[in-house]
Design a protein around this motif. Structure first.
Motif, PDB file in Angstrom:
ATOM      1  N   VAL C 180      10.836  71.518 -44.533  1.00  0.00           N
ATOM      2  CA  VAL C 180      10.089  70.552 -43.754  1.00  0.00           C
ATOM      3  C   VAL C 180      11.114  69.706 -43.007  1.00  0.00           C
ATOM      4  O   VAL C 180      11.926  69.016 -43.619  1.00  0.00           O
ATOM      5  N   LEU C 182      11.730  67.514 -39.000  1.00  0.00           N
ATOM      6  CA  LEU C 182      10.931  66.741 -38.049  1.00  0.00           C
ATOM      7  C   LEU C 182      10.645  67.525 -36.774  1.00  0.00           C
ATOM      8  O   LEU C 182       9.904  67.078 -35.921  1.00  0.00           O
ATOM      9  N   ARG C 183      11.279  68.677 -36.635  1.00  0.00           N
ATOM     10  CA  ARG C 183      10.917  69.584 -35.544  1.00  0.00           C
ATOM     11  C   ARG C 183      11.229  70.995 -35.988  1.00  0.00           C
ATOM     12  O   ARG C 183      11.726  71.207 -37.094  1.00  0.00           O
ATOM     13  N   ASN C 184      10.949  71.973 -35.120  1.00  0.00           N
ATOM     14  CA  ASN C 184      10.977  73.360 -35.576  1.00  0.00           C
ATOM     15  C   ASN C 184      12.337  74.042 -35.506  1.00  0.00           C
ATOM     16  O   ASN C 184      12.476  75.177 -35.944  1.00  0.00           O
ATOM     17  N   ALA C 185      13.308  73.385 -34.917  1.00  0.00           N
ATOM     18  CA  ALA C 185      14.676  73.918 -34.904  1.00  0.00           C
ATOM     19  C   ALA C 185      15.608  72.722 -34.845  1.00  0.00           C
ATOM     20  O   ALA C 185      15.155  71.604 -34.603  1.00  0.00           O
ATOM     21  N   LEU C 186      16.891  72.957 -35.025  1.00  0.00           N
ATOM     22  CA  LEU C 186      17.875  71.879 -34.980  1.00  0.00           C
ATOM     23  C   LEU C 186      17.414  70.677 -35.809  1.00  0.00           C
ATOM     24  O   LEU C 186      17.508  69.544 -35.372  1.00  0.00           O
ATOM     25  N   CYS C 188      17.325  68.441 -39.426  1.00  0.00           N
ATOM     26  CA  CYS C 188      17.825  68.135 -40.753  1.00  0.00           C
ATOM     27  C   CYS C 188      16.619  68.194 -41.682  1.00  0.00           C
ATOM     28  O   CYS C 188      15.534  67.732 -41.336  1.00  0.00           O
ATOM     29  N   VAL C 256      16.409  57.293 -42.146  1.00  0.00           N
ATOM     30  CA  VAL C 256      15.851  57.303 -40.789  1.00  0.00           C
ATOM     31  C   VAL C 256      14.899  58.464 -40.556  1.00  0.00           C
ATOM     32  O   VAL C 256      14.095  58.426 -39.628  1.00  0.00           O
ATOM     33  N   ARG C 257      14.989  59.494 -41.380  1.00  0.00           N
ATOM     34  CA  ARG C 257      14.141  60.658 -41.127  1.00  0.00           C
ATOM     35  C   ARG C 257      12.776  60.559 -41.790  1.00  0.00           C
ATOM     36  O   ARG C 257      11.784  61.031 -41.248  1.00  0.00           O
ATOM     37  N   TYR C 262       6.725  59.627 -48.454  1.00  0.00           N
ATOM     38  CA  TYR C 262       6.416  60.899 -47.802  1.00  0.00           C
ATOM     39  C   TYR C 262       7.118  62.045 -48.525  1.00  0.00           C
ATOM     40  O   TYR C 262       6.522  63.072 -48.825  1.00  0.00           O
ATOM     41  N   ALA C 265       5.407  62.802 -51.821  1.00  0.00           N
ATOM     42  CA  ALA C 265       4.122  63.498 -51.643  1.00  0.00           C
ATOM     43  C   ALA C 265       4.350  64.958 -51.272  1.00  0.00           C
ATOM     44  O   ALA C 265       3.737  65.869 -51.841  1.00  0.00           O
ATOM     45  N   VAL C 266       5.257  65.173 -50.337  1.00  0.00           N
ATOM     46  CA  VAL C 266       5.453  66.539 -49.837  1.00  0.00           C
ATOM     47  C   VAL C 266       6.142  67.412 -50.887  1.00  0.00           C
ATOM     48  O   VAL C 266       5.826  68.598 -51.016  1.00  0.00           O
TER      49      VAL C 266
END
Lengths: 763, 159, 283
Positions: C180, C182-186, C188, C256-257, C262, C265-266
């Motif tokens: 998981v 914060l975006r689908n590539a690149l 952390c 920061v991420r 969260y 939970a995840v």
């Protein structure tokens, strides 16, 4: 080389594409000169403080340091700013945000520069800062400027909104918030400057506004405007963040000190974040009322724009946001109040969408709430209220130009993605929820009233027989210079091998305003057409003299030549090029964009930038899939219908739409400038994330062609309008998927998961 | 430190600090400014070059690391055989170029991708370019271009 | 300016390590050079392992896959032997971007010892061992003992990580990894989970091994959750109970991420995916 047909309406490849795919195109960052010094700014690092002392002695003593400058070395007013001159070039007594420059170092190389910047001892007395715009408006708040923290307050009033709410069958109310967005162009702010032997300053700089830069530099440093020459090569992106001085004043100051040696300044990525201009964070409170059939009757809203420590274009950004606060809808009664407030946060300024992005999230959210309360489809309520030519908009302006929002919405309604939405939603996999959302938006073109939106085009027949365009407005990637080639090619009947373009150089081109506001191709293009017609007449006339014709009849322009059709005789441009005298080979024409003729009796607070009369429109639709376990939103499909008048180049049109959507999706889903006491916590691409190729779906761009009779070949600017819709459309789609509306952007996975757990589903 | 390597097919030598970033060696010592630097931290891909044919980030390599290697920058891509590389042609024809700052890196990543997979799906193309940020395009036409280039390369090979 | 030396063999490396005890060793450079160029590190000299072919091989021995520490991620994704390690392969395929994967190495990921290191959860779940080599000889250590804290390992001076040994996880028939970001590539990692299950007849969980990344100072294991599932049929209810256990014991941080809530939970929620993963396996 293949000669290209470049007629208007044909998706000709951009003329700059070849140089860009081979690496030959030179951006400002690619220029260097023999004997070059490097300049760098020491940034304050704290958000609010009094400067007690700046000790430069260690830095100045470092071998390889050429000079260290502070406030006392700045001639002139030391104040920069586009409209409001409130930003120091070098802060001398007060620090108002972390990115304030307090000293400027010139060094022989970058290693020495970095070291010297670290050796400057800045003694600061911290002051209480203010980081919340609403707190900043309280009387006891720390003052960012002595004049007070309220930079500007304005009201747009049409009809009687307060009374009208009484007449409404339904009223919805909500509060929303959007955060700052970083332009994140890949080429950071930079330039190269030197002083000529005659004392003039020449600067090659990545800028959207070369002509205006001269005034900013001249004012700040006490120079003569004519003593500054700005050259603006292609930009590696701008998006508003290079509209207004970035490196310019610091670099000119460095060049003045460097005694003829060239100086280069390049902001690193972190400095670009710290000192650069961002999209305004805005807090919104909306109240919208309608009749039972969905007819909008009243809108009132309060918008609070956090402009950071300096105005930049904050007031103008707010003006445009307020002007669009009622959306592309007919609303008889409106009350839009705006506050533009100083804080010690990073500087907010121009960014693609210019205040409209934020307000679009507000009004579109309210439209969806109204639709759901009335049991109407989100499309029907928009169609019912969509502006048509002749209507009066929410700012009280009569729409007398092309108005295509209804056509965009109708196109959306018949599109497969709209019709198939229920089926697509029903096919969601396990732990997935799907939703579909739409948004309708507009974006004004041009500077608005109070600041003539003008351009002066210059074309030349070169000695070699080419038609050369001296562009007065930079190309930050949107392709306006390709558009100019196409406009000239159409007007003069030429293919691309006989045309060339010179990027803006204030010594060669004529003042034509900035590359911004959806006005670049429209305004310059409208000046270019008559300039080309003038050139055409010259070419035909001079050719007729060479051909000894009694009258210039039967002559046509063909690629590279004039032909006399009755006799078949030809005069090549090369010959005409040699024959033309220096003063004759030029054609110069100007154009000024029309402005609204209505006289709305409110919003007198805006001296300039209000109101507008020309608008582009768009309707967007998005498919999203939400993961119930992680809250992650995946954008699965996207449709954008855009009214930009007639299209000069369909490929460039789609490029603008795709790019605007991607930036809007970044804004909606992931981009957030995180700050703590005014300091940016994520000043890098590791933690300030923008969409990658895996985050943006294929985007279907549909052109809804109206004819804008005032536009060059009927066009309107569409660079901005597409950024305004993705956030509200995605928010609507997420609500459709999970049954909860998110009121704060970006719509992060964490906020989705929070909303889901509030519903009592997955944790 | 003296470093010798093959640059765009030519034997090249430079005298630079061993720990200098390769992107700076290329741009500032060899004046090959086609390679861009957008972040300096491996997060944007503007500095992509080919090292022995594989796409790498030249902002995260020390000069010493290229000793003896074969480097291809965007300037050298079109030199092989004279004309432009099919990926470059396709970028022009498919409207994949906007501001152009990401373009050199994007093109070289695409070349590496197509070298490994001559018939990628759109999803695989997106995956293959995911280290190269573009702020202008939304990637749609870039993916179109790489698809078109793949087809062209397969056609050329079939001939 | 600092030296950068690229030894061509282990012999040369040992000599360098004893001559320059202050030198920092790196392989792909995707972590160390970022920090060095940002000015966060200022090593006297650098030793790059990029030219030592002995450290790049991938082989098979005694039912184990031995992966050379300097094999790049890109190489490993293509490597047939790595297909026996599906969870690791999936993790590697999602690291950074193709550019990062062409440079970064598995040994670098282990030695960086970031709580967000993407190869670590599958390596922990498979109880991998690291092979540590010095002039004096080699030793092996379980990865969970080798990594002692965020950014900390028990690598000794003049010693390098030469390989990682992973026993082929043949006792499992479900191999899962989820990242998981914060975006689908690149991206952390915000939370990662590697999960291995052996499902018997009737969906009975016979054995389970889980490991989470980015939710604790080092990779997080939860024996309670493994035990709670073992011996019972895999079901939404049993996974939900195990997820609760995970959420109760995990102690993530906010950064920061993502915030700690969260992540907590995840970390639990990701277990709930296993039902679909398992059913998909059964077709």
């Amino acid at each position: 080389m293949i000669k290209r047909m470049i007629e208007v309406g044909y998706p000709a490849p951009r003329f700059d594409a070849k140089a860009k795919v081979t690496g030959e195109e030179k951006f400002a960052i690619d220029y260097s000169r023999e004997g070059m010094l490097w300049a760098g700014a020491r940034r304050a690092g704290v958000a609010h403080a009094i400067i007690r002392k700046i000790d430069i002695s260690k830095a100045a003593a470092l071998p390889g340091v050429y000079a260290v400058l502070t406030r006392k070395d700045v001639p002139g007013t030391n104040r920069q700013g586009i409209v409001h001159k409130d930003q120091p070039v070098l802060a001398g007594s007060r620090v108002r945000h972390c990115g304030d420059a307090v000293a400027l170092v010139l060094a022989e190389d970058r290693d020495v520069l970095e070291k010297a910047l670290g050796l400057i001892a800045v003694e600061l007395e911290p002051l209480a800062g203010v980081f919340d715009p609403e707190e900043a408006m309280r009387s006891e708040a720390p003052l960012v400027h002595e004049s007070g923290n309220l930079l500007h307050k304005a009201v747009i009033r049409v009809g009687d909104a307060r009374g009208a709410f009484e007449e409404c069958d339904v009223v919805v109310e909500d509060s929303l918030e959007v955060s700052a967005q970083e332009p994140a162009f890949l080429e950071t702010q930079n330039g190269l400057a030197w002083q000529e032997p005659d004392g003039r300053i020449t600067m090659i700089v990545s800028t959207q506004a070369p002509f205006r830069d001269r005034f900013e530099i001249a004012h700040a440093l006490g120079l003569d405007v004519e003593a500054i020459r700005i050259v603006s090569p292609c930009l590696g992106g701008g998006f508003g963040g290079k509209d207004g001085a970035t490196v310019q004043c610091l670099l000119a100051l460095a060049a003045l000190r460097a005694r003829g040696r060239p100086v280069k300044m390049r902001w690193g990525r972190e400095e670009s974040f710290t000192a650069g201009y961002k999209r305004h964070p805005v807090r919104m409170r909306y109240r919208v009322g309608a009749m039972r059939d969905g007819t909008l009757h009243a809108v009132s809203c309060r918008l609070i724009y956090d402009t950071g420590p300096y105005a930049h274009l904050g007031v103008e950004v707010m003006a445009l946001g307020m002007e669009h606060a009622c959306g592309p809808y007919r609303v008889p009664n409106t009350l839009v109040e705006g506050w533009c407030v100083y804080t010690n946060n990073p500087i907010s300024g121009a960014m693609r969408g210019f205040g409209v992005c934020q307000a679009s999230f507000g009004i579109e959210t309210m439209m969806d709430q109204l639709a759901s309360k009335l049991g109407l489809s989100p499309l029907d309520i928009r169609l019912k209220n969509g502006l048509r030519r002749g209507d009066t908009n929410g700012a009280g302006v009569t729409l007398v130009h092309s108005t295509g929002i209804v056509a965009c919405l109708e196109g959306l309604g018949v599109h497969r993605l709209w019709k198939d939405r229920a089926k697509w939603k029903s096919e969601a996999g396990p732990q997935k929820k799907r939703g579909v959302g739409i948004a309708a938006v507009s974006n004004a073109m041009g500077y608005g009233r109070g600041l003539p939106d003008s351009a002066i085009a210059r074309v030349e027949l070169t000695k070699e027989g080419k038609i050369r365009i001296y562009s007065g407005v930079p190309d930050m990637g949107q392709g306006n210079s390709s558009g100019f080639i196409q406009i000239a090619g159409q007007t003069l009947g030429q293919d691309d091998s006989h045309l060339e373009i010179i990027q803006p150089d204030t010594d060669l081109a004529h003042p034509s305003g900035s590359s911004s506001a959806g006005r670049t191709t429209y305004t310059y293009g409208n000046a270019l057409i008559p300039a080309c017609e003038d050139m055409k007449e010259k070419l035909l006339h001079r050719a007729s003299l060479l051909l000894m014709l009694d009258q210039p009849c039967g002559l046509v322009l063909l690629p590279g030549k004039v032909k006399h059709l009755p006799s078949g005789r030809e005069v090549p441009f090369e010959l005409l090029g040699r024959m033309f005298s220096q003063t004759d080979r030029i054609a110069v024409k100007h154009f000024v964009m029309p402005v609204a003729q209505d006289n709305p009796d409110s919003a007198k607070e805006f001296r300039l930038g209000f109101p507008h009369v020309l608008f582009s429109y768009a309707a967007h639709l998005v498919y999203v899939e939400v993961d119930e376990l992680t809250g992650k939103i995946d954008v699965k499909d996207y449709l954008a219908l855009t009214d930009g008048g007639r299209v000069i180049n369909p490929a460039c049109f789609d490029q603008q739409v795709h790019g605007a959507v991607a930036q809007g999706l970044g804004y909606g889903l992931m981009e957030k400038v995180l700050t703590e006491r005014g300091k940016i916590l994520n000043p890098n691409f590791t933690n300030y994330i923008i969409p990658t190729s895996m985050d943006v779906p294929d985007i279907t761009s549909v052109c809804v062609e109206t004819v804008e009779s005032t536009g060059p070949f009927g066009m309107k600017g569409i660079g901005e309008v597409g950024t305004n819709a993705p956030l509200p459309a995605v928010a609507a789609a997420v609500e459709d998927a999970i049954g909860r509306r998110l009121r704060r952007s970006p719509l992060t996975a964490a906020s989705v998961l929070g909303a889901l757990s509030g519903r009592g589903a997955a944790r | 430190m003296k470093i010798s390597f093959t640059l765009n097919g030519k034997q090249t030598g430079v005298d630079v600090s061993a720990d200098r970033k390769v992107v700076e060696v290329l741009r500032e010592e060899l004046m090959l400014t086609g390679t861009k630097e957008g972040c300096g931290a491996g997060e944007c891909g503007a500095c992509t070059i080919l090292v022995d044919g594989r796409a790498r980030l030249s902002c995260l390599m020390t000069a010493a690391q290229i000793e003896g290697r074969s480097i291809t920058t965007i300037e050298g891509l079109s030199q092989n055989g004279g004309g432009m590389h099919p990926v470059q042609e396709a970028f022009i024809e498919n409207g994949a170029v906007q501001c152009g700052f990401c373009t050199p890196g994007m093109v070289l990543s695409a070349v590496d991708l197509l070298d490994k997979n001559s018939d990628p799906t759109r999803e695989q193309i997106r995956e293959g370019l995911s280290g190269n940020l573009c702020r202008c395009s939304g990637y749609v036409k870039i993916v179109d271009a790489v698809e078109a280039a793949a087809l062209q390369i397969r056609r050329e090979k079939a001939r | 300016m600092r030296e950068v030396i690229l030894p061509g063999s282990l012999e040369e490396l040992w000599r360098l390590l004893s001559d320059r005890p202050q030198a920092r060793v790196y392989a792909g450079g995707t972590d160390l050079l970022v920090r060095m160029y940002k000015g966060l590190l200022d090593p006297e000299a650098l030793i790059c392992l990029d030219r030592i072919e002995e450290l790049k091989g991938v082989g098979e021995q005694d039912g184990c896959v031995r992966i050379g520490s300097c094999a790049t991620y890109g190489r490993l994704v293509e490597e047939p032997l790595v297909r026996c390690l599906p969870a690791l392969r999936k993790a590697i395929g999602q690291i950074g971007s193709p550019l990062v994967r062409n440079m970064g190495t598995i040994g670098g990921n282990i030695c960086t010892a970031s709580p967000a290191g993407d190869t670590l959860p599958p390596l922990y779940a498979m109880e991998a061992e690291v092979e540590l080599l010095s002039r004096e000889g080699s030793r092996r250590a379980p990865i969970r003992e080798f990594i002692t804290g965020p950014g900390a390992t028990c690598l000794k001076r003049a010693e390098i990580l030469s390989a990682v040994w992973v026993k082929k996880p043949q006792e499992y028939n479900v191999h899962h990894f989820e990242k998981v970001g914060l975006r689908n590539a690149l991206a952390c990692s915000v939370v990662t989970m590697a999960a291995l299950l052996r499902l018997g007849p009737g969906g009975m969980v016979e054995k389970a091994a889980f490991a989470w990344g980015s939710v604790a100072p080092t990779v997080f294991s939860c024996p309670e959750a493994q035990e709670a599932l073992s011996g019972k049929p895999l079901s939404a209810a049993s996974l939900s109970r195990a997820a609760d256990l995970v959420r109760n014991v995990v102690r993530p941080i906010s950064d920061v991420r993502a915030d700690a809530d969260y992540r907590r939970a995840v970390a639990g929620n990701l277990l709930l995916r296993l039902l679909d993963v398992a059913y998909e396996r059964k077709g």
